[in-house]
Design a protein around this motif. Structure first.
Motif, PDB file in Angstrom:
ATOM      1  N   TYR A  73     -22.310  16.190  -8.895  1.00 28.34           N
ATOM      2  CA  TYR A  73     -22.054  16.997  -7.696  1.00 28.34           C
ATOM      3  C   TYR A  73     -20.680  17.654  -7.780  1.00 28.34           C
ATOM      4  CZ  TYR A  73     -21.771  18.295  -2.759  1.00 28.34           C
ATOM      5  OH  TYR A  73     -21.640  18.997  -1.591  1.00 28.34           O
ATOM      6  N   VAL A  74     -19.691  16.902  -8.239  1.00 25.29           N
ATOM      7  CA  VAL A  74     -18.332  17.451  -8.353  1.00 25.29           C
ATOM      8  C   VAL A  74     -18.285  18.582  -9.377  1.00 25.29           C
ATOM      9  CG1 VAL A  74     -15.964  16.957  -9.106  1.00 25.29           C
ATOM     10  CG2 VAL A  74     -17.161  15.353  -7.598  1.00 25.29           C
ATOM     11  N   ILE A  75     -18.752  18.326 -10.598  1.00 19.83           N
ATOM     12  CA  ILE A  75     -18.599  19.329 -11.654  1.00 19.83           C
ATOM     13  C   ILE A  75     -19.437  20.569 -11.363  1.00 19.83           C
ATOM     14  CG2 ILE A  75     -20.318  18.171 -13.127  1.00 19.83           C
ATOM     15  CD1 ILE A  75     -17.304  20.267 -14.304  1.00 19.83           C
ATOM     16  N   GLU A  76     -20.626  20.396 -10.819  1.00 19.50           N
ATOM     17  CA  GLU A  76     -21.480  21.568 -10.593  1.00 19.50           C
ATOM     18  C   GLU A  76     -21.021  22.396  -9.390  1.00 19.50           C
ATOM     19  OE1 GLU A  76     -24.106  22.775 -12.742  1.00 19.50           O
ATOM     20  OE2 GLU A  76     -22.662  21.530 -13.814  1.00 19.50           O
ATOM     21  N   ARG A  77     -20.441  21.755  -8.402  1.00 22.92           N
ATOM     22  CA  ARG A  77     -19.813  22.528  -7.318  1.00 22.92           C
ATOM     23  C   ARG A  77     -18.577  23.259  -7.845  1.00 22.92           C
ATOM     24  NH1 ARG A  77     -20.156  21.221  -1.924  1.00 22.92           N
ATOM     25  NH2 ARG A  77     -18.938  23.141  -1.747  1.00 22.92           N
TER      26      ARG A  77
END
Length: 769
Positions: free
Chosen positions: A376-380
């Protein structure tokens, strides 16, 4: 090439488990009712933090009450252990007692265990126990917990911090940021959620006084680990003094993997009373007493070159532990941080990881266990990078994906990706989603007063790292095959999957393969099921044990057929001389004089040393009603690389279910605690929203498998992947729509209609001033 085995690997075999379940013949823990069983209830704290005194003397005299246990009655028991520690910075966790003594630290904290002849009598006794409470200041949420002057959950943990460590190379990361053309930054909340399985936790404990032996029947994700922790860490008895049996289990998602207080208390009560004692949680107890999931707050930055190349990534991650350390609690944010670089070639990486105590239910592994949080962090962040440089979201991903020719690739956090073609599944997912024509669909939606957004997420996770799993495969007297293995199905379809692996080599129909799990007396060892390890580890063990058994059967058949074992083949449950009609059935083999038990069974053990790395791309398309904030998912595409597909039907079910859990978190699920008093506001389904069928899309699912090079079967694991790719895909789609229409570049999960409506109206208000 030989024709595929009818029931073998790769075939869409229907689940053999389902017939009994849909006919109501499933046997779950709460269905088990030994004769003269007593019933137990837990008395739980209504306060998030308080001192207390307790007097159970009157309650003990009530009709039907057999036993009331308080902290003083179980003072000789050990605490529930945390099985994770840091090698470089070891920490000492606070005690997690079986019953809290003198002080409680979250709503639902346990202070007494009541056993009575009936549930109603137990309820009467609970109400008759006199407790005097002295409330103390409480804190919830990691941001509040680390503020100066915040209430202390534990006096010896200043600032409510368990550990504060760094992962990666801080100097190299700072140097790369100093040279960056641009920096993209996001601050996001991954909200706390509750794993709501169909079957709440339940357990029955029986005591055999003659043998001084306990039998615990429990809906768990693994019988052996549970037995070992209860015996060795809590009850202080030899493991051969307890048998743990897991019957049918109605969902687990990580939460049923852990030992809980009730299991130890049932054992104490059964021994004291020399009777069977049963406990089953109602849904509110589940919300107050079972480990919860997620709950991270993360700030992430990416250093960018002018052409969009990622130079470095820097993160600050705070993970909420709750009031106590659950079995693997501190591992989840720390281990998850190792997956933050995702599928991208990021040479310099640093992450500060802090684990924080709050006055709330403990947090532990929930489907994906740190990997969904990392994805979730990297793709956001990658989407934020694209907006920063005015690049398309797919172009910036292609620019930075690890290339197939670079595999095996060691990430900046030490993970070794062995195989894959990440741009390929991205391309295929976009093709299926008709990405090129999205603009036309967006224009058509706008004519109807709606906003369309499209988003994607390309994820990677790690599976199969639970350790060694052993399988025993044997031939029964009637020629059927029995598999004994220490994994534990909670709805995934292990009975069918393992039967297909046996069928691949023996050609026997699934109904002739009998899989036994969840019994520490029947099965010698087992890790249980977690981390999508059952097929990557257990499947390999079953395959190897079956192959070894097949060789033994050929040796027996060679004598019967007067042929060389090398000339024999096994097909359709018989052994035949290749190219002839001379054969012997499994049943006849089992009756041969030379077929002693040692030659009719085989065992094999396998562990995946480096893990496996499933990956894929999710594409979500949403429609937003700006007047109400209501979001509808109008298209959803998933293209995954699972290395090898064992059963397409089982796989699709796993992916659909995981994706729906992610969609639930993205759009509606969130545990809410009162800011001042720490009260659990969302303690029932009246207040905690779960996705229904109408909230989900019609999924389009494909695989683009690249066989795993580190797994003998080529499999990568699939049980958690749906929950990993879905949250960022859905939220990226929502942000895409909001950015396209209003230049709103951020919203946190859950993106409820209220939050979306507020974001849009705040935009209107700012621009009307």
């Amino acid at each position: 090439m030989a024709a595929p085995i009818k029931f073998g690997v790769g075939q869409s075999v229907l689940r053999k488990e389902d017939d009994a379940l849909i006919r109501g013949k499933g046997r779950y823990t709460d269905d088990y009712a030994p004769q003269a069983v007593l019933h137990a209830l837990m008395l739980r704290s209504p306060h998030a933090h308080a001192k207390y005194t307790i007097d159970a003397s009157r309650a003990r005299t009530l009709p039907g009450v057999a036993l009331i246990l308080t902290a003083d009655d179980v003072k000789d028991l050990g605490n529930l252990p945390c099985l994770f520690n840091l090698e470089t910075d070891p920490f000492t966790g606070p005690p997690y007692p079986i019953l809290a003594k003198d002080e409680v630290r979250h709503v639902g904290d346990s202070i007494a265990f009541v056993v009575a002849e009936t549930i109603d009598q137990a309820r009467d006794a609970i109400e008759a126990i006199e407790v005097k409470w002295s409330p103390l200041p409480a804190v919830t949420g990691v941001v509040n917990a680390v503020k100066k002057g915040a209430p202390q959950v534990w006096p010896d943990k200043p600032g409510n911090v368990l550990f504060d460590v760094s992962i990666g190379d801080k100097k190299a990361t700072e140097a790369a940021f100093a040279k960056a053309h641009a920096v993209a930054e996001i601050s996001i909340v991954n909200p706390r959620v509750v794993a709501n399985f169909m079957e709440t936790r339940a357990a029955v404990c029986e005591y055999d006084a003659k043998r001084d032996h306990l039998t615990l029947t429990v809906g768990s994700q693994g019988s052996h680990r549970l037995r070992d922790i209860l015996c060795q860490n809590v009850l202080n008895i030899p493991t051969d003094k307890m048998r743990v049996i897991c019957p049918d289990v109605g969902g687990g998602f990580g939460t049923k993997l852990f030992p809980y207080r009730e299991y130890a208390l049932l054992a104490v009560a059964a021994r004291k009373l020399k009777k069977a004692v049963k406990w089953a949680a109602d849904r509110t107890e589940h919300f107050m007493g079972d480990a919860q999931g997620r709950d991270n707050v993360t700030t992430a930055k990416m250093a960018l070159a002018e052409d969009g190349k990622f130079l470095a990534m820097d993160c600050d991650l705070m993970g909420d532990m709750g009031a106590y350390l659950s079995t693997f609690g501190p591992y989840i944010p720390h281990g998850g941080a190792g997956m933050l670089p995702g599928l991208y070639d990021i040479q310099a990486f640093h992450c500060r990881v802090r684990t924080i105590f709050t006055n709330s239910v403990p947090v532990d592994a929930y489907r994906g266990a740190g990997r969904p949080e990392a994805a979730y962090v990297i793709e956001r962040l990658v989407d934020a990078c694209a907006r920063k440089l005015d690049m398309t979201v797919d172009a910036i991903r292609r620019k930075n994906f690890i290339q197939p020719k670079a595999l095996p690739y060691k990430t900046a956090t030490g993970k070794v990706y062995d195989s894959g073609d990440f741009a390929a599944h991205l391309k295929r997912a976009m093709e299926i989603a008709d990405w090129k024509e999205f603009g036309k669909r967006a224009k058509a939606a706008k004519k109807n007063g709606l906003i369309r957004g499209i988003g994607l997420a390309s994820y990677v996770e790690v599976c199969g790292t639970m350790g060694e799993e052993t399988a025993n495969v044997r031939m029964d007297p009637n020629g059927d095959i029995t598999v004994l293995i220490g994994t534990q199905s909670s709805g995934q379809g292990h009975q069918t999957a393992y039967a297909q692996i046996v069928a691949e080599q023996f050609g026997v129909a699934p109904e002739r393969v009998h899989v036994h799990q969840g019994d520490t007396d029947m099965i010698a060892t087992g890790l249980g099921t977690g981390g999508s390890a059952s097929i990557p580890s257990g499947g390999v063990s079953v395959e190897r044990a079956t192959r070894e058994l097949g060789q033994k059967l050929k040796e027996i058949a060679a004598q019967a057929l007067e042929a060389s074992a090398g000339d024999l083949e096994i097909t359709d449950g018989i052994v035949r001389i290749a190219g002839t009609d001379r054969s012997i059935s499994f049943a006849d083999l089992a009756k041969r004089p030379g077929a002693d038990p040692s030659k009719l069974n085989a065992s094999a053990t396998f562990a995946s040393a480096d893990g496996t790395y499933p990956n894929g791309t999710h594409v979500a398309e949403v429609e937003i009603d700006p007047a109400t904030g209501i979001i509808k998912i109008v298209n959803y595409v998933i293209v995954d690389d699972f290395g090898m597909t064992l059963n397409p039907l089982l796989l699709a079910g796993q992916v659909h279910g995981g994706a729906m859990q992610g969609i639930g978190q993205a759009l509606m699920e969130q545990v809410v605690y009162g800011a001042g008093d720490g009260q659990l506001v969302t303690a029932t389904f009246m207040d905690y929203a779960l996705p229904r069928a109408a909230d989900g899309p019609a999924f389009v699912f494909e695989t683009a498998n690249v066989p795993c090079k580190t797994n003998p079967l080529g499999v990568k694991g699939a049980g958690e992947a749906g929950a990993i790719g879905s949250c960022p895909a859905v939220v990226n789609a929502i942000v895409d729509g909001l950015w396209r229409e209003y230049k709103i570049d951020h919203i946190d999960m859950p993106a409820t209609p209220e939050r979306v409506w507020i974001a849009i109206n705040e935009h209107h208000r700012r621009h009307s001033l």
